[in-house]
Design a protein around this motif. Structure first.
Motif, PDB file in Angstrom:
ATOM      1  N   LEU A 140       0.850  -1.205   0.000  1.00  0.00           N
ATOM      2  CA  LEU A 140       0.000   0.000   0.000  1.00  0.00           C
ATOM      3  C   LEU A 140       0.885   1.254   0.000  1.00  0.00           C
ATOM      4  O   LEU A 140       0.628   2.216  -0.727  1.00  0.00           O
ATOM      5  N   HIS A 141       1.944   1.199   0.808  1.00  0.00           N
ATOM      6  CA  HIS A 141       2.841   2.366   0.895  1.00  0.00           C
ATOM      7  C   HIS A 141       3.501   2.642  -0.460  1.00  0.00           C
ATOM      8  O   HIS A 141       3.559   3.790  -0.910  1.00  0.00           O
ATOM      9  N   LYS A 142       3.959   1.567  -1.102  1.00  0.00           N
ATOM     10  CA  LYS A 142       4.628   1.717  -2.407  1.00  0.00           C
ATOM     11  C   LYS A 142       3.683   2.369  -3.418  1.00  0.00           C
ATOM     12  O   LYS A 142       4.097   3.155  -4.260  1.00  0.00           O
ATOM     13  N   ALA A 143       2.390   2.042  -3.299  1.00  0.00           N
ATOM     14  CA  ALA A 143       1.415   2.585  -4.249  1.00  0.00           C
ATOM     15  C   ALA A 143       0.909   3.969  -3.810  1.00  0.00           C
ATOM     16  O   ALA A 143       0.046   4.554  -4.474  1.00  0.00           O
ATOM     17  N   GLY A 144       1.421   4.468  -2.701  1.00  0.00           N
ATOM     18  CA  GLY A 144       1.030   5.805  -2.244  1.00  0.00           C
ATOM     19  C   GLY A 144      -0.384   5.863  -1.663  1.00  0.00           C
ATOM     20  O   GLY A 144      -1.003   6.938  -1.646  1.00  0.00           O
ATOM     21  N   VAL A 145      -0.886   4.718  -1.176  1.00  0.00           N
ATOM     22  CA  VAL A 145      -2.254   4.686  -0.621  1.00  0.00           C
ATOM     23  C   VAL A 145      -2.209   5.078   0.865  1.00  0.00           C
ATOM     24  O   VAL A 145      -1.397   4.529   1.623  1.00  0.00           O
ATOM     25  N   SER A 146      -3.046   6.011   1.258  1.00  0.00           N
ATOM     26  CA  SER A 146      -3.054   6.418   2.671  1.00  0.00           C
ATOM     27  C   SER A 146      -3.575   5.243   3.505  1.00  0.00           C
ATOM     28  O   SER A 146      -4.629   4.673   3.197  1.00  0.00           O
ATOM     29  N   HIS A 147      -2.825   4.860   4.513  1.00  0.00           N
ATOM     30  CA  HIS A 147      -3.261   3.736   5.334  1.00  0.00           C
ATOM     31  C   HIS A 147      -2.618   3.804   6.712  1.00  0.00           C
ATOM     32  O   HIS A 147      -1.664   4.564   6.927  1.00  0.00           O
ATOM     33  N   LYS A 148      -3.168   2.995   7.608  1.00  0.00           N
ATOM     34  CA  LYS A 148      -2.656   2.932   8.977  1.00  0.00           C
ATOM     35  C   LYS A 148      -2.674   1.471   9.404  1.00  0.00           C
ATOM     36  O   LYS A 148      -3.546   0.717   8.955  1.00  0.00           O
ATOM     37  N   VAL A 149      -1.686   1.093  10.236  1.00  0.00           N
ATOM     38  CA  VAL A 149      -1.670  -0.263  10.789  1.00  0.00           C
ATOM     39  C   VAL A 149      -1.938  -0.140  12.293  1.00  0.00           C
ATOM     40  O   VAL A 149      -1.303   0.679  12.966  1.00  0.00           O
ATOM     41  N   VAL A 150      -2.877  -0.934  12.810  1.00  0.00           N
ATOM     42  CA  VAL A 150      -3.068  -0.959  14.267  1.00  0.00           C
ATOM     43  C   VAL A 150      -2.682  -2.346  14.774  1.00  0.00           C
ATOM     44  O   VAL A 150      -3.050  -3.363  14.188  1.00  0.00           O
ATOM     45  N   GLU A 151      -1.914  -2.365  15.837  1.00  0.00           N
ATOM     46  CA  GLU A 151      -1.349  -3.611  16.367  1.00  0.00           C
ATOM     47  C   GLU A 151      -1.545  -3.611  17.883  1.00  0.00           C
ATOM     48  O   GLU A 151      -1.111  -2.676  18.557  1.00  0.00           O
ATOM     49  N   SER A 152      -2.179  -4.651  18.398  1.00  0.00           N
ATOM     50  CA  SER A 152      -2.533  -4.637  19.817  1.00  0.00           C
ATOM     51  C   SER A 152      -1.316  -4.778  20.737  1.00  0.00           C
ATOM     52  O   SER A 152      -1.359  -4.340  21.874  1.00  0.00           O
ATOM     53  N   GLN A 153      -0.241  -5.380  20.244  1.00  0.00           N
ATOM     54  CA  GLN A 153       0.896  -5.612  21.136  1.00  0.00           C
ATOM     55  C   GLN A 153       2.017  -4.612  20.888  1.00  0.00           C
ATOM     56  O   GLN A 153       2.005  -3.871  19.917  1.00  0.00           O
ATOM     57  N   ARG A 154       2.993  -4.663  21.801  1.00  0.00           N
ATOM     58  CA  ARG A 154       4.204  -3.866  21.626  1.00  0.00           C
ATOM     59  C   ARG A 154       5.248  -4.811  21.043  1.00  0.00           C
ATOM     60  O   ARG A 154       5.377  -5.934  21.524  1.00  0.00           O
ATOM     61  N   PHE A 155       5.973  -4.396  20.013  1.00  0.00           N
ATOM     62  CA  PHE A 155       6.993  -5.271  19.428  1.00  0.00           C
ATOM     63  C   PHE A 155       8.328  -4.967  20.075  1.00  0.00           C
ATOM     64  O   PHE A 155       8.570  -3.819  20.414  1.00  0.00           O
ATOM     65  N   PRO A 156       9.249  -5.958  20.225  1.00  0.00           N
ATOM     66  CA  PRO A 156       9.098  -7.350  19.827  1.00  0.00           C
ATOM     67  C   PRO A 156       8.137  -8.113  20.739  1.00  0.00           C
ATOM     68  O   PRO A 156       8.099  -7.876  21.934  1.00  0.00           O
ATOM     69  N   ARG A 157       7.383  -9.041  20.116  1.00  0.00           N
ATOM     70  CA  ARG A 157       6.481  -9.915  20.867  1.00  0.00           C
ATOM     71  C   ARG A 157       6.624 -11.341  20.335  1.00  0.00           C
ATOM     72  O   ARG A 157       6.936 -11.545  19.172  1.00  0.00           O
ATOM     73  N   PHE A 158       6.402 -12.303  21.230  1.00  0.00           N
ATOM     74  CA  PHE A 158       6.543 -13.704  20.805  1.00  0.00           C
ATOM     75  C   PHE A 158       5.388 -14.108  19.899  1.00  0.00           C
ATOM     76  O   PHE A 158       4.238 -13.765  20.148  1.00  0.00           O
ATOM     77  N   VAL A 159       5.703 -14.825  18.839  1.00  0.00           N
ATOM     78  CA  VAL A 159       4.673 -15.516  18.059  1.00  0.00           C
ATOM     79  C   VAL A 159       5.356 -16.751  17.461  1.00  0.00           C
ATOM     80  O   VAL A 159       6.554 -16.727  17.183  1.00  0.00           O
ATOM     81  N   ILE A 160       4.622 -17.835  17.317  1.00  0.00           N
ATOM     82  CA  ILE A 160       5.211 -19.052  16.752  1.00  0.00           C
ATOM     83  C   ILE A 160       5.118 -18.964  15.218  1.00  0.00           C
ATOM     84  O   ILE A 160       4.332 -18.195  14.681  1.00  0.00           O
ATOM     85  N   GLY A 161       5.936 -19.768  14.511  1.00  0.00           N
ATOM     86  CA  GLY A 161       5.934 -19.735  13.039  1.00  0.00           C
ATOM     87  C   GLY A 161       7.311 -19.341  12.531  1.00  0.00           C
ATOM     88  O   GLY A 161       7.457 -18.347  11.816  1.00  0.00           O
ATOM     89  N   GLU A 162       8.315 -20.158  12.884  1.00  0.00           N
ATOM     90  CA  GLU A 162       9.709 -19.710  12.762  1.00  0.00           C
ATOM     91  C   GLU A 162      10.444 -20.277  11.560  1.00  0.00           C
ATOM     92  O   GLU A 162      11.556 -19.870  11.245  1.00  0.00           O
ATOM     93  N   SER A 163       9.827 -21.249  10.891  1.00  0.00           N
ATOM     94  CA  SER A 163      10.458 -21.858   9.722  1.00  0.00           C
ATOM     95  C   SER A 163       9.722 -21.325   8.493  1.00  0.00           C
ATOM     96  O   SER A 163       8.538 -21.609   8.307  1.00  0.00           O
ATOM     97  N   LEU A 164      10.409 -20.554   7.674  1.00  0.00           N
ATOM     98  CA  LEU A 164       9.760 -19.993   6.484  1.00  0.00           C
ATOM     99  C   LEU A 164       9.964 -20.939   5.307  1.00  0.00           C
ATOM    100  O   LEU A 164      10.735 -21.898   5.390  1.00  0.00           O
TER     101      LEU A 164
END
Ligand code: FAD
Length: 407
Positions: free
Chosen positions: A24-48
């Motif tokens: 969205l940013h690359k295309a110049g679209v106005s947007h906002k991200v809301v995230e409930s946690q403070r980063f860094p935060r733990f999440v599982i899913g470590e093998s890409l």
């Protein structure tokens, strides 16, 4: 109440939301991200898996992730007793990336959000979406910040990348039953102080304990490793030792290959557990919104497809939203849902065949033809939309057909 307006609101700053935001940013679209946690935060899913790299490249993340020095992943190893099967992504049938990373997600997800913030993206951390009301494609979202203050965000399109927060599925009753029996996982990080030198120390490995029970080892570049066990819910209940640490020590002893390396090592946190992790929804989009990543579908960790689905859907939803905002006609059913569910369908077949034992027979069989192995390797690399691969197009029967011919 304070109200701000954007074209697109992204809920969640995991890989799905981060990739969507970058596009969205690359295309110049106005947007906002809301995230409930403070980063860094733990999440599982470590093998890409390598297909993610296409999305990270498109989002402009590769250089910064590379600079963070995460462990590179060139393939994966499967063990069953003394049988070994190794997939090397450079041998895969499809064109595309033949490496990726294995990494602690707390650090990785922060690299992505730091990158977005440097570009000027507005990310509101510690801000939780509480409610969403739609009026046609327009939405009014109520968020609460860490001090309990509520405010409104008006948007012309909403991307729900809230992972297991599953904001829109919960608010609008979009959850659907999953196609798999409930499974559970327990996992921990350790200081891998007895790690051997070289490839043996750093290879991602899936150790089959029983047909439906497997143990993961994901070594990180900083000397820590992630260990986890996936099993039917009843299996984990049966081995419960009364507290998570003792249960996990018992699990480590079940891996003949790894018990010596990990026995007695200190856990960096108390082992965590997720029960019935598989999720599905009735629809992946609606008027004015798209569901991406785990907010939409999650199958199973066995082939590490979660982040790939998250980034594929985040990237595609953002591109389609951009077109819709420009006034172009978008057929969300065929261009979004059908595309995403095609990939989910391919992985679903392989996961089904893994737990039925067919794929394990195939993996550990000495006489599997190299050409077939290369095609299956492409699927494991995440190239599940490559329709020149018959192990993609005939996913529902290809593995079973080959396996049933094996002696
Ligand atoms: P997330 O990374 O979960 O991000 C969602 C974000 O939304 C979070 O930061 C959350 O705080 C935020 N949020 C939630 N609710 C709200 C709210 N109300 N308001 C604002 N923000 C909100 N995948 C792999 O690719 N490889 C693996 O090896 C792998 N292993 C796994 C093992 C297990 C046991 C399980 C259960 C899953 C595994 N996965 C794996 C899947 C992987 O965890 C997910 O698919 C992936 O993290 C999804 O990314 P996402 O961006 O959709 O969501």
């Amino acid at each position: 109440m304070n109200t701000e307006s954007v074209d697109v609101l992204v809920i969640g700053a995991g890989p799905s939301g981060a990739v969507a935001s970058a596009i969205l940013h690359k295309a110049g679209v106005s947007h906002k991200v809301v995230e409930s946690q403070r980063f860094p935060r733990f999440v599982i899913g470590e093998s890409l898996i390598p297909r993610c790299m296409d999305h990270f490249q498109e989002a402009g993340f590769i250089e910064e992730v590379e600079a963070a020095g995460f462990e590179k992943k060139y393939g994966a190893r499967f063990l069953r007793g003394d049988e070994v099967c190794h997939f090397d992504f450079s041998q895969k049938f499809s064109d595309g990336w033949d490496w990726t990373w294995q990494l602690p997600r707390a650090d990785f997800d922060k690299v992505l959000t730091d990158s977005l913030q440097r570009r000027g993206v507005d990310i509101a951390f510690e801000t939780t979406v509480e409610n969403v009301e739609f009026s046609g494609t327009d939405s009014l979202t109520t968020v609460r910040d860490k001090d309990g203050r509520r405010s409104h965000i008006k948007a012309r399109f909403l991307i729900d990348a809230s992972g297991y927060g599953r904001v829109l599925p919960r608010l609008f009753g979009l959850d659907a039953p999953t196609s798999f029996d409930p499974m559970a996982a327990t996992f921990v990080h350790i200081n891998d102080t007895r790690r051997p030198e070289g490839e043996e120390g750093t290879l991602i490995t899936f150790d089959v304990i029983e047909q439906r029970v497997w143990f993961w080892v994901i070594p990180f570049s900083d000397g820590r490793s992630s260990l986890g066990l996936v099993a039917p819910v009843e299996y984990l209940e049966a081995i419960d030792q009364g507290n998570p640490n003792d249960t996990f020590r018992q699990i480590i002893r079940q891996s003949d290959y790894y018990s010596q390396r990990f026995d007695g090592l200190e856990f960096i946190f108390e082992p965590k557990k997720i029960v019935a992790y598989s999720k599905a929804v009735k629809q992946l989009y609606g008027e004015g919104y798209a569901l991406t990543g785990n907010a939409a579908e999650f199958l199973d960790p066995v082939f590490s497809s979660g982040v790939c689905f998250a980034t594929e859907s985040g990237s595609l939803a953002a591109k389609l939203a951009i077109r819709q905002l420009k006034g172009e006609e978008v057929d969300w059913q065929t261009e979004y849902e059908d595309h995403m569910m095609y990939g989910v369908g391919v992985f679903r077949s392989y996961i089904r065949d893994w737990y039925s034992g067919d794929l394990q027979k195939f993996f550990f069989h000495k006489e599997v033809n190299e050409d077939v192995r290369r095609k299956v390797c492409s699927v494991l690399a995440g190239y599940v939309w490559d329709k020149s691969n018959p192990f993609v197009t005939k996913h529902d029967r290809a593995v079973r057909a080959v396996t049933h011919l094996l002696p």
